[in-house]
Design a protein around this motif. Structure first.
Motif, PDB file in Angstrom:
ATOM      1  N   ALA A  58      70.252   0.872  66.435  1.00  0.00           N
ATOM      2  CA  ALA A  58      71.436   1.526  65.896  1.00  0.00           C
ATOM      3  C   ALA A  58      71.336   1.551  64.379  1.00  0.00           C
ATOM      4  O   ALA A  58      70.694   0.679  63.781  1.00  0.00           O
ATOM      5  CB  ALA A  58      72.695   0.774  66.323  1.00  0.00           C
ATOM      6  N   PRO A  59      71.963   2.544  63.710  1.00  0.00           N
ATOM      7  CA  PRO A  59      71.895   2.631  62.244  1.00  0.00           C
ATOM      8  C   PRO A  59      72.301   1.351  61.534  1.00  0.00           C
ATOM      9  O   PRO A  59      71.678   0.954  60.556  1.00  0.00           O
ATOM     10  CB  PRO A  59      72.863   3.775  61.920  1.00  0.00           C
ATOM     11  N   GLN A  60      73.348   0.658  62.062  1.00  0.00           N
ATOM     12  CA  GLN A  60      73.769  -0.574  61.404  1.00  0.00           C
ATOM     13  C   GLN A  60      72.701  -1.656  61.482  1.00  0.00           C
ATOM     14  O   GLN A  60      72.569  -2.476  60.588  1.00  0.00           O
ATOM     15  CB  GLN A  60      75.085  -1.091  62.000  1.00  0.00           C
ATOM     16  N   ASP A  61      71.907  -1.618  62.572  1.00  0.00           N
ATOM     17  CA  ASP A  61      70.805  -2.566  62.684  1.00  0.00           C
ATOM     18  C   ASP A  61      69.732  -2.266  61.647  1.00  0.00           C
ATOM     19  O   ASP A  61      69.139  -3.171  61.061  1.00  0.00           O
ATOM     20  CB  ASP A  61      70.201  -2.536  64.084  1.00  0.00           C
ATOM     21  N   LEU A  62      69.464  -0.970  61.434  1.00  0.00           N
ATOM     22  CA  LEU A  62      68.467  -0.578  60.448  1.00  0.00           C
ATOM     23  C   LEU A  62      68.897  -1.004  59.048  1.00  0.00           C
ATOM     24  O   LEU A  62      68.070  -1.404  58.226  1.00  0.00           O
ATOM     25  CB  LEU A  62      68.253   0.939  60.493  1.00  0.00           C
ATOM     26  N   GLU A  63      70.215  -0.931  58.772  1.00  0.00           N
ATOM     27  CA  GLU A  63      70.706  -1.273  57.444  1.00  0.00           C
ATOM     28  C   GLU A  63      70.514  -2.754  57.137  1.00  0.00           C
ATOM     29  O   GLU A  63      70.406  -3.147  55.974  1.00  0.00           O
ATOM     30  CB  GLU A  63      72.187  -0.903  57.331  1.00  0.00           C
ATOM     31  N   SER A  64      70.478  -3.571  58.175  1.00  0.00           N
ATOM     32  CA  SER A  64      70.310  -5.010  57.962  1.00  0.00           C
ATOM     33  C   SER A  64      68.852  -5.419  57.817  1.00  0.00           C
ATOM     34  O   SER A  64      68.558  -6.575  57.502  1.00  0.00           O
ATOM     35  CB  SER A  64      70.947  -5.785  59.128  1.00  0.00           C
ATOM     36  N   MET A  65      67.941  -4.467  58.015  1.00  0.00           N
ATOM     37  CA  MET A  65      66.514  -4.777  57.947  1.00  0.00           C
ATOM     38  C   MET A  65      65.989  -4.636  56.525  1.00  0.00           C
ATOM     39  O   MET A  65      66.591  -3.967  55.678  1.00  0.00           O
ATOM     40  CB  MET A  65      65.720  -3.828  58.851  1.00  0.00           C
ATOM     41  N   THR A  66      64.850  -5.230  56.287  1.00  0.00           N
ATOM     42  CA  THR A  66      64.137  -4.986  55.043  1.00  0.00           C
ATOM     43  C   THR A  66      63.558  -3.578  55.113  1.00  0.00           C
ATOM     44  O   THR A  66      63.412  -3.012  56.212  1.00  0.00           O
ATOM     45  CB  THR A  66      63.001  -5.990  54.848  1.00  0.00           C
ATOM     46  N   PRO A  67      63.217  -2.952  53.985  1.00  0.00           N
ATOM     47  CA  PRO A  67      62.616  -1.617  54.017  1.00  0.00           C
ATOM     48  C   PRO A  67      61.386  -1.547  54.907  1.00  0.00           C
ATOM     49  O   PRO A  67      61.162  -0.552  55.607  1.00  0.00           O
ATOM     50  CB  PRO A  67      62.274  -1.355  52.552  1.00  0.00           C
ATOM     51  N   GLU A  68      60.593  -2.600  54.901  1.00  0.00           N
ATOM     52  CA  GLU A  68      59.379  -2.615  55.724  1.00  0.00           C
ATOM     53  C   GLU A  68      59.729  -2.638  57.206  1.00  0.00           C
ATOM     54  O   GLU A  68      59.117  -1.943  58.027  1.00  0.00           O
ATOM     55  CB  GLU A  68      58.512  -3.829  55.373  1.00  0.00           C
ATOM     56  N   GLU A  69      60.747  -3.445  57.569  1.00  0.00           N
ATOM     57  CA  GLU A  69      61.156  -3.536  58.966  1.00  0.00           C
ATOM     58  C   GLU A  69      61.777  -2.218  59.435  1.00  0.00           C
ATOM     59  O   GLU A  69      61.540  -1.776  60.566  1.00  0.00           O
ATOM     60  CB  GLU A  69      62.158  -4.679  59.144  1.00  0.00           C
ATOM     61  N   LYS A  71      61.167   0.800  58.253  1.00  0.00           N
ATOM     62  CA  LYS A  71      60.111   1.809  58.380  1.00  0.00           C
ATOM     63  C   LYS A  71      59.341   1.621  59.675  1.00  0.00           C
ATOM     64  O   LYS A  71      58.999   2.585  60.363  1.00  0.00           O
ATOM     65  CB  LYS A  71      59.178   1.735  57.180  1.00  0.00           C
ATOM     66  N   ALA A  72      59.075   0.355  60.015  1.00  0.00           N
ATOM     67  CA  ALA A  72      58.342   0.069  61.246  1.00  0.00           C
ATOM     68  C   ALA A  72      59.151   0.485  62.470  1.00  0.00           C
ATOM     69  O   ALA A  72      58.611   1.035  63.432  1.00  0.00           O
ATOM     70  CB  ALA A  72      57.996  -1.415  61.308  1.00  0.00           C
ATOM     71  N   ALA A  73      60.471   0.242  62.429  1.00  0.00           N
ATOM     72  CA  ALA A  73      61.335   0.606  63.558  1.00  0.00           C
ATOM     73  C   ALA A  73      61.399   2.112  63.723  1.00  0.00           C
ATOM     74  O   ALA A  73      61.326   2.634  64.840  1.00  0.00           O
ATOM     75  CB  ALA A  73      62.731   0.028  63.355  1.00  0.00           C
ATOM     76  N   GLU A  74      61.533   2.837  62.608  1.00  0.00           N
ATOM     77  CA  GLU A  74      61.621   4.293  62.674  1.00  0.00           C
ATOM     78  C   GLU A  74      60.322   4.911  63.163  1.00  0.00           C
ATOM     79  O   GLU A  74      60.319   5.944  63.837  1.00  0.00           O
ATOM     80  CB  GLU A  74      61.995   4.846  61.301  1.00  0.00           C
ATOM     81  N   SER A  75      59.192   4.294  62.836  1.00  0.00           N
ATOM     82  CA  SER A  75      57.898   4.829  63.262  1.00  0.00           C
ATOM     83  C   SER A  75      57.700   4.719  64.772  1.00  0.00           C
ATOM     84  O   SER A  75      56.822   5.357  65.337  1.00  0.00           O
ATOM     85  CB  SER A  75      56.758   4.098  62.536  1.00  0.00           C
ATOM     86  N   LYS A  76      58.536   3.890  65.417  1.00  0.00           N
ATOM     87  CA  LYS A  76      58.457   3.729  66.866  1.00  0.00           C
ATOM     88  C   LYS A  76      59.479   4.608  67.578  1.00  0.00           C
ATOM     89  O   LYS A  76      59.667   4.502  68.788  1.00  0.00           O
ATOM     90  CB  LYS A  76      58.687   2.267  67.241  1.00  0.00           C
ATOM     91  N   GLY A  77      60.139   5.472  66.817  1.00  0.00           N
ATOM     92  CA  GLY A  77      61.162   6.328  67.398  1.00  0.00           C
ATOM     93  C   GLY A  77      60.576   7.534  68.109  1.00  0.00           C
ATOM     94  O   GLY A  77      59.378   7.589  68.407  1.00  0.00           O
ATOM     95  N   TYR A  78      61.426   8.534  68.354  1.00  0.00           N
ATOM     96  CA  TYR A  78      61.043   9.693  69.150  1.00  0.00           C
ATOM     97  C   TYR A  78      61.361  10.988  68.400  1.00  0.00           C
ATOM     98  O   TYR A  78      62.416  11.116  67.774  1.00  0.00           O
ATOM     99  CB  TYR A  78      61.794   9.687  70.483  1.00  0.00           C
ATOM    100  N   TYR A  79      60.456  11.937  68.510  1.00  0.00           N
ATOM    101  CA  TYR A  79      60.746  13.270  67.998  1.00  0.00           C
ATOM    102  C   TYR A  79      61.781  13.932  68.902  1.00  0.00           C
ATOM    103  O   TYR A  79      62.039  13.475  70.028  1.00  0.00           O
ATOM    104  CB  TYR A  79      59.471  14.120  67.956  1.00  0.00           C
TER     105      TYR A  79
END
Length: 220
Positions: A58-69, A71-79
């Protein structure tokens, strides 16, 4: 009366994607999130996002991550592959051709090949090469490059062999305001790409053969 739900329609697209992926890509394409939404581009039948638009975080989870984390999470997403709601009323073959067209973009994204320019509208020779290696024939248009695609004979026969899915809903465009003043019985339609003009005595839906986009009604 059919149920007013997009769920079975999207399920049909997901099944068709799976069959096309198996036949033309050896199941090498990552399964995208398939959506149906209104056309916001004035004529596009569909699109494939150039980024992984969907993620399991979820977006709020991404906001709590470091930039590196993050980026890694988004790279595992879906087109996302979207089929424009106004145009799923076309024939099943035409809609399937649109899906396979967008799958070419997905393939090039995975291969890190840039197949468009001019804001994603102009289809270049890399798109043409990939499309013609995966079941499509390309025709060049003046404004959008090798954007016009149809099935090869082999691809058409394959899709026809799958049986035709039923799409029981499609979206109307926004109703045009009715003026109380007397108007000419002739309607004017203009291609938004090349500017070609046609007139009709009733409301029509016509595709410009040169640009492969729908004529728009205008005043005049």
């Amino acid at each position: 009366m059919a149920n007013a739900s997009l769920t079975p329609i999207i399920a049909n697209f997901e099944k068709l994607f799976s069959k096309l992926n198996e036949r033309f890509y050896n199941n090498d394409l990552q399964t995208p999130v398939i959506t149906i939404s209104p056309d916001t581009t004035k004529g596009a039948y569909g699109w494939c996002t150039g980024w992984r638009a969907w993620a399991e975080k979820a977006p709020q989870d991404l906001e709590s991550m470091t930039p590196e984390e993050a980026k890694a999470a988004e790279s595992k997403g879906y087109y996302e592959i979207n089929l424009c709601a106004e145009y799923i009323a076309r024939s099943y073959i035409e809609v399937a051709e649109t899906l396979l067209h967008e799958m070419v973009h997905l393939y090039n994204l995975q291969e890190q090949v840039q197949d468009t320019s001019r804001g994603g509208f102009y289809h270049n020779k890399h798109f043409k090469a990939a499309a013609e290696n995966h079941g499509l024939v390309c025709t060049k248009t003046p404004k959008y490059g090798f954007s016009k695609t149809v099935f090869t004979d082999e691809a058409r026969e394959f899709v026809e062999s799958l049986g035709e899915a039923q799409f029981n809903l499609y979206r109307h465009g926004e109703p045009k305001a009715v003026s109380s003043s007397k108007k000419s019985s002739s309607r004017k339609y203009v291609c938004p790409c090349c500017g070609a003009i046609i007139r009709a005595t009733k409301e029509v839906r016509v595709i410009c053969a040169e640009c492969d986009v729908e004529f728009e009604e205008v005043e005049g």
